[in-house]
Design a protein around this motif. Structure first.
Motif, PDB file in Angstrom:
ATOM      1  N   LEU A  79       8.139   1.390   6.193  1.00  0.00           N
ATOM      2  CA  LEU A  79       9.263   1.626   7.094  1.00  0.00           C
ATOM      3  C   LEU A  79       8.919   2.478   8.304  1.00  0.00           C
ATOM      4  O   LEU A  79       9.795   2.765   9.119  1.00  0.00           O
ATOM      5  CB  LEU A  79      10.419   2.305   6.338  1.00  0.00           C
ATOM      6  N   ARG A  80       7.668   2.922   8.407  1.00  0.00           N
ATOM      7  CA  ARG A  80       7.216   3.826   9.469  1.00  0.00           C
ATOM      8  C   ARG A  80       7.948   5.175   9.402  1.00  0.00           C
ATOM      9  O   ARG A  80       8.224   5.794  10.420  1.00  0.00           O
ATOM     10  CB  ARG A  80       7.420   3.181  10.852  1.00  0.00           C
ATOM     11  N   ILE A  81       8.282   5.596   8.194  1.00  0.00           N
ATOM     12  CA  ILE A  81       8.907   6.905   7.959  1.00  0.00           C
ATOM     13  C   ILE A  81       7.976   7.695   7.038  1.00  0.00           C
ATOM     14  O   ILE A  81       7.985   7.491   5.817  1.00  0.00           O
ATOM     15  CB  ILE A  81      10.293   6.766   7.293  1.00  0.00           C
ATOM     16  N   PRO A  82       7.116   8.584   7.563  1.00  0.00           N
ATOM     17  CA  PRO A  82       6.188   9.319   6.692  1.00  0.00           C
ATOM     18  C   PRO A  82       6.934  10.116   5.626  1.00  0.00           C
ATOM     19  O   PRO A  82       7.852  10.878   5.933  1.00  0.00           O
ATOM     20  CB  PRO A  82       5.456  10.260   7.666  1.00  0.00           C
ATOM     21  N   GLY A  83       6.549   9.912   4.365  1.00  0.00           N
ATOM     22  CA  GLY A  83       7.200  10.633   3.272  1.00  0.00           C
ATOM     23  C   GLY A  83       6.803  12.086   3.202  1.00  0.00           C
ATOM     24  O   GLY A  83       7.565  12.917   2.720  1.00  0.00           O
ATOM     25  N   THR A  84       5.604  12.415   3.678  1.00  0.00           N
ATOM     26  CA  THR A  84       5.134  13.795   3.747  1.00  0.00           C
ATOM     27  C   THR A  84       4.523  14.023   5.127  1.00  0.00           C
ATOM     28  O   THR A  84       4.100  13.065   5.783  1.00  0.00           O
ATOM     29  CB  THR A  84       4.057  14.078   2.676  1.00  0.00           C
ATOM     30  N   PRO A  85       4.440  15.273   5.596  1.00  0.00           N
ATOM     31  CA  PRO A  85       3.848  15.524   6.915  1.00  0.00           C
ATOM     32  C   PRO A  85       2.422  15.010   7.035  1.00  0.00           C
ATOM     33  O   PRO A  85       2.000  14.555   8.100  1.00  0.00           O
ATOM     34  CB  PRO A  85       3.896  17.053   7.035  1.00  0.00           C
ATOM     35  N   ALA A  86       1.640  15.071   5.933  1.00  0.00           N
ATOM     36  CA  ALA A  86       0.255  14.604   5.978  1.00  0.00           C
ATOM     37  C   ALA A  86       0.181  13.090   6.198  1.00  0.00           C
ATOM     38  O   ALA A  86      -0.765  12.591   6.822  1.00  0.00           O
ATOM     39  CB  ALA A  86      -0.460  14.982   4.690  1.00  0.00           C
ATOM     40  N   SER A  87       1.170  12.345   5.692  1.00  0.00           N
ATOM     41  CA  SER A  87       1.171  10.897   5.857  1.00  0.00           C
ATOM     42  C   SER A  87       1.328  10.484   7.315  1.00  0.00           C
ATOM     43  O   SER A  87       0.973   9.358   7.691  1.00  0.00           O
ATOM     44  CB  SER A  87       2.301  10.268   5.041  1.00  0.00           C
ATOM     45  N   ALA A  88       1.854  11.383   8.143  1.00  0.00           N
ATOM     46  CA  ALA A  88       2.070  11.055   9.555  1.00  0.00           C
ATOM     47  C   ALA A  88       0.759  10.811  10.295  1.00  0.00           C
ATOM     48  O   ALA A  88       0.748  10.129  11.328  1.00  0.00           O
ATOM     49  CB  ALA A  88       2.841  12.180  10.229  1.00  0.00           C
ATOM     50  N   ALA A  89      -0.358  11.349   9.785  1.00  0.00           N
ATOM     51  CA  ALA A  89      -1.644  11.203  10.464  1.00  0.00           C
ATOM     52  C   ALA A  89      -2.054   9.742  10.590  1.00  0.00           C
ATOM     53  O   ALA A  89      -2.625   9.323  11.599  1.00  0.00           O
ATOM     54  CB  ALA A  89      -2.720  12.000   9.725  1.00  0.00           C
ATOM     55  N   TYR A  90      -1.758   8.926   9.589  1.00  0.00           N
ATOM     56  CA  TYR A  90      -2.217   7.534   9.583  1.00  0.00           C
ATOM     57  C   TYR A  90      -1.077   6.543   9.393  1.00  0.00           C
ATOM     58  O   TYR A  90      -1.290   5.408   8.968  1.00  0.00           O
ATOM     59  CB  TYR A  90      -3.274   7.335   8.495  1.00  0.00           C
ATOM     60  N   VAL A  91       0.153   6.973   9.718  1.00  0.00           N
ATOM     61  CA  VAL A  91       1.300   6.097   9.506  1.00  0.00           C
ATOM     62  C   VAL A  91       1.245   4.869  10.408  1.00  0.00           C
ATOM     63  O   VAL A  91       1.673   3.770  10.014  1.00  0.00           O
ATOM     64  CB  VAL A  91       2.618   6.884   9.719  1.00  0.00           C
ATOM     65  N   GLU A  92       0.690   4.997  11.618  1.00  0.00           N
ATOM     66  CA  GLU A  92       0.641   3.861  12.539  1.00  0.00           C
ATOM     67  C   GLU A  92      -0.254   2.751  11.999  1.00  0.00           C
ATOM     68  O   GLU A  92       0.074   1.564  12.115  1.00  0.00           O
ATOM     69  CB  GLU A  92       0.148   4.316  13.920  1.00  0.00           C
ATOM     70  N   ASP A  93      -1.400   3.124  11.418  1.00  0.00           N
ATOM     71  CA  ASP A  93      -2.304   2.111  10.865  1.00  0.00           C
ATOM     72  C   ASP A  93      -1.679   1.423   9.663  1.00  0.00           C
ATOM     73  O   ASP A  93      -1.759   0.193   9.525  1.00  0.00           O
ATOM     74  CB  ASP A  93      -3.629   2.770  10.469  1.00  0.00           C
ATOM     75  N   GLY A  94      -1.067   2.199   8.776  1.00  0.00           N
ATOM     76  CA  GLY A  94      -0.421   1.601   7.604  1.00  0.00           C
ATOM     77  C   GLY A  94       0.719   0.676   7.995  1.00  0.00           C
ATOM     78  O   GLY A  94       0.855  -0.432   7.447  1.00  0.00           O
ATOM     79  N   TYR A  95       1.538   1.110   8.956  1.00  0.00           N
ATOM     80  CA  TYR A  95       2.679   0.291   9.373  1.00  0.00           C
ATOM     81  C   TYR A  95       2.213  -0.967  10.105  1.00  0.00           C
ATOM     82  O   TYR A  95       2.813  -2.045   9.953  1.00  0.00           O
ATOM     83  CB  TYR A  95       3.597   1.121  10.266  1.00  0.00           C
ATOM     84  N   ALA A  96       1.134  -0.845  10.888  1.00  0.00           N
ATOM     85  CA  ALA A  96       0.595  -2.024  11.584  1.00  0.00           C
ATOM     86  C   ALA A  96       0.090  -3.063  10.582  1.00  0.00           C
ATOM     87  O   ALA A  96       0.285  -4.269  10.776  1.00  0.00           O
ATOM     88  CB  ALA A  96      -0.519  -1.603  12.536  1.00  0.00           C
ATOM     89  N   MET A  97      -0.564  -2.602   9.512  1.00  0.00           N
ATOM     90  CA  MET A  97      -1.002  -3.524   8.454  1.00  0.00           C
ATOM     91  C   MET A  97       0.199  -4.201   7.797  1.00  0.00           C
ATOM     92  O   MET A  97       0.169  -5.397   7.496  1.00  0.00           O
ATOM     93  CB  MET A  97      -1.808  -2.773   7.388  1.00  0.00           C
ATOM     94  N   SER A  98       1.258  -3.418   7.584  1.00  0.00           N
ATOM     95  CA  SER A  98       2.464  -3.971   6.963  1.00  0.00           C
ATOM     96  C   SER A  98       3.105  -5.028   7.848  1.00  0.00           C
ATOM     97  O   SER A  98       3.529  -6.092   7.373  1.00  0.00           O
ATOM     98  CB  SER A  98       3.452  -2.827   6.682  1.00  0.00           C
ATOM     99  N   LYS A  99       3.175  -4.773   9.150  1.00  0.00           N
ATOM    100  CA  LYS A  99       3.754  -5.749  10.079  1.00  0.00           C
ATOM    101  C   LYS A  99       2.911  -7.015  10.171  1.00  0.00           C
ATOM    102  O   LYS A  99       3.426  -8.103  10.430  1.00  0.00           O
ATOM    103  CB  LYS A  99       3.885  -5.128  11.474  1.00  0.00           C
ATOM    104  N   ALA A 100       1.612  -6.860   9.938  1.00  0.00           N
ATOM    105  CA  ALA A 100       0.713  -8.020   9.965  1.00  0.00           C
ATOM    106  C   ALA A 100       0.742  -8.801   8.659  1.00  0.00           C
ATOM    107  O   ALA A 100      -0.046  -9.741   8.478  1.00  0.00           O
ATOM    108  CB  ALA A 100      -0.709  -7.561  10.273  1.00  0.00           C
ATOM    109  N   GLY A 101       1.620  -8.403   7.731  1.00  0.00           N
ATOM    110  CA  GLY A 101       1.763  -9.127   6.473  1.00  0.00           C
ATOM    111  C   GLY A 101       0.831  -8.669   5.378  1.00  0.00           C
ATOM    112  O   GLY A 101       0.615  -9.394   4.393  1.00  0.00           O
ATOM    113  N   ARG A 102       0.256  -7.433   5.507  1.00  0.00           N
ATOM    114  CA  ARG A 102      -0.672  -6.916   4.495  1.00  0.00           C
ATOM    115  C   ARG A 102      -0.251  -5.531   3.998  1.00  0.00           C
ATOM    116  O   ARG A 102      -1.065  -4.607   3.952  1.00  0.00           O
ATOM    117  CB  ARG A 102      -2.085  -6.846   5.067  1.00  0.00           C
ATOM    118  N   PRO A 103       1.011  -5.336   3.607  1.00  0.00           N
ATOM    119  CA  PRO A 103       1.412  -4.003   3.128  1.00  0.00           C
ATOM    120  C   PRO A 103       0.704  -3.600   1.847  1.00  0.00           C
ATOM    121  O   PRO A 103       0.400  -2.429   1.627  1.00  0.00           O
ATOM    122  CB  PRO A 103       2.921  -4.153   2.905  1.00  0.00           C
ATOM    123  N   GLU A 104       0.412  -4.598   0.977  1.00  0.00           N
ATOM    124  CA  GLU A 104      -0.263  -4.288  -0.282  1.00  0.00           C
ATOM    125  C   GLU A 104      -1.685  -3.793  -0.041  1.00  0.00           C
ATOM    126  O   GLU A 104      -2.195  -2.949  -0.778  1.00  0.00           O
ATOM    127  CB  GLU A 104      -0.266  -5.501  -1.215  1.00  0.00           C
TER     128      GLU A 104
END
Length: 494
Positions: A79-104
């Motif tokens: 959802l592009r909502i970091p659950g912890t402050p540390a997750s914000a460091a790489y949230v863009e890469d994770g969300y981009a993978m999710s949008k590309a159809g690879r969230p798993e």
């Protein structure tokens, strides 16, 4: 070896193992829900640990924190909502993978990286902490004064946001630590005629209020709409090949996180950001970062849990919190009649190693529990804040009352909750304030003790080799940024 066997026996008890499993499940659910952070979960766990023995109590905190730190990646990735402050460091890469159809794929990489980083951090903790403890047994009040000041300095300077706001937060925490009867002169300070404040501000209600209540207020006042999380495919296929290719990122992130996490006040947040920056600097394709690249996600994800383990080094060895979670741990240890510091390795070494083993178990459980929560994440992320905010608030009230069986504890929690909310709304970090409350008494006691020993001679603070080195480090941390700031106008005029 006998100490290690005794520690294994302590952890192998059914109640301890059951506590680790339940706390792990609780942590992974809390971390996966946006707005419920690892620190808040640990703060809410304190009243429950009050009725436990030391080993299951500390094991529960370690297990919940390890799981919640990883689970914070789930809302960030989907959802592009970091659950912890540390997750914000790489949230863009994770969300981009999710949008590309690879969230798993993104969540699988985060899960394995977190597990590996946590295990490496625990191994370093098990090897480094006892050696440091043996060295620290020779410390006097002078060394502990500089250590406390170093911890407070690091918390203020390297905390998120501006250094000035970090110092402001620290000063507030130090002021709170002075409330109550002065241990040396026996005079009441800042009590305003209140009998309840004679014993000082109760640490646990203040901690619960500053960390848990602001999250409730933010969730109540937020008006964001929930988006539908994407569908999830199989997690493990192809994961091993990626990890083999990125083993350097995995190892480097784990070590970086463990080392940075051991700095007082740094914690997993700063460790993740530093590891992500290092991965980008060392990468052959830095332009791909933020667009679904796996290097930064793996390295920062490993640093995340590695930093969590590393934060326990100064906590157990010197009694100085490494991060907000270990600040809570210090409070729990004192509640159990245990004083963190090198003496704990002498008096109860089996307890310390039992904590290490419990931490290791929690990180190993991250794979099966992580797989389960990833599969269930679509249902968890559909929860609205109106469902869990009242439950969290009720836990805050009950927990604050239960510590001293006093309504004043609830008032303390509410007051510090409002203060914490105002801090966060204005970008003032909470960690320096908490460390100021925890370390303020230690700083004052060791300063006064040293001055009484030397009859007012300040040279005592540089009379011993270790004390002199620590003192020079602290002074350098304060003076160097000031000199840079003074030099800037001169360079601008030139």
């Amino acid at each position: 070896m006998s100490v290690l066997l005794s520690a294994v026996e302590l952890v192998a008890q059914p109640d301890v193992l059951g506590t680790i499993v339940v706390a792990s499940l609780l942590g992974i659910v809390l971390g996966a829900i946006p707005g419920l952070t690892a620190v808040m979960g640990v703060a809410l766990l304190i009243p429950i640990t009050y009725f436990m023995d030391p080993v299951p109590a500390i094991s529960a905190i370690a297990a919940l924190a390890a799981m919640a730190i990883f689970a914070g990646d789930i809302p960030g990735t989907l959802l592009r909502i970091p659950g912890t402050p540390a997750s914000a460091a790489y949230v863009e890469d994770g969300y981009a993978m999710s949008k590309a159809g690879r969230p798993e794929r993104a969540l699988g990489l985060s899960m394995v990286s977190a597990c590996f980083g946590g295990v490496v951090g625990v191994i370093l903790l098990m090897t480094v902490a006892p050696m440091l403890a043996r060295f620290a047994t020779n410390f006097s009040s002078v060394e502990y004064f500089w250590l406390a000041l170093l911890g407070l300095t690091c918390a203020a300077i390297i905390s998120a946001g501006s250094a000035l706001k970090g110092i402001l937060s620290l000063m507030f925490g130090l002021w709170v630590a002075t409330i109550g009867i002065d241990a040396v002169a026996g005079q009441p300070r800042f009590t305003f005629g209140s009998i309840e404040l004679m014993g000082g501000v109760s640490f646990i209600p203040a901690m619960i209020g500053m960390f848990a209540l602001p999250e409730v207020l933010k969730n109540i006042t937020a008006r964001s709409t929930r988006q539908e999380p994407p569908a999830m495919g199989p997690i493990f296929p192809g994961l091993g090949g990626v990890m083999r290719r990125r083993w350097r990122n995995l190892v480097r992130g784990s070590v970086t996180g463990s080392v940075i996490g051991a700095l007082p006040g740094a914690g997993a947040d700063i460790a993740a950001w530093v590891a992500y920056a290092m991965a980008k600097r060392q990468s052959k394709t830095p332009e791909a970062f933020g667009k679904g690249h796996d290097e930064g996600l793996i390295e920062a994800g490993a640093a995340n849990n590695g930093g969590l383990s590393g934060a326990w080094v100064p906590t157990l060895v010197f009694g100085i919190p490494g991060d907000s979670i270990t600040a809570i741990v210090i409070g729990v240890l004192y509640l159990k009649g245990l004083e963190p510091g090198p003496i704990i390795f002498v008096k109860t070494p089996e307890l310390v190693y039992a904590i290490f083993i419990a931490f290791l178990l929690a990180n190993l459980l991250l794979i099966p529990f992580g797989w389960a929560i990833i599969k269930l994440s679509r249902n968890l992320l559909r929860l609205q804040p109106c469902y869990f905010a009242p439950v969290v608030l009720a836990c805050c009230i009950v927990g604050s009352f239960a510590i001293n069986n006093s309504a004043f504890g609830v008032l303390t929690m509410l007051a510090f909750g409002v203060i914490g909310w105002l801090f966060e709304e204005n970008g003032i970090p909470l960690a320096p304030a908490i460390l100021g409350i925890v370390l303020g008494g230690m700083l004052e006691f060791n300063f006064v003790t040293s001055m009484l020993k030397s009859e007012g001679d300040l040279s005592i603070f540089f009379s011993r080799p270790v004390a002199a080195v620590l003192g020079l480090i602290v002074l350098a941390i304060w003076v160097v940024p000031l000199l840079r700031h003074l030099r800037k106008p001169t360079e601008t005029r030139a």
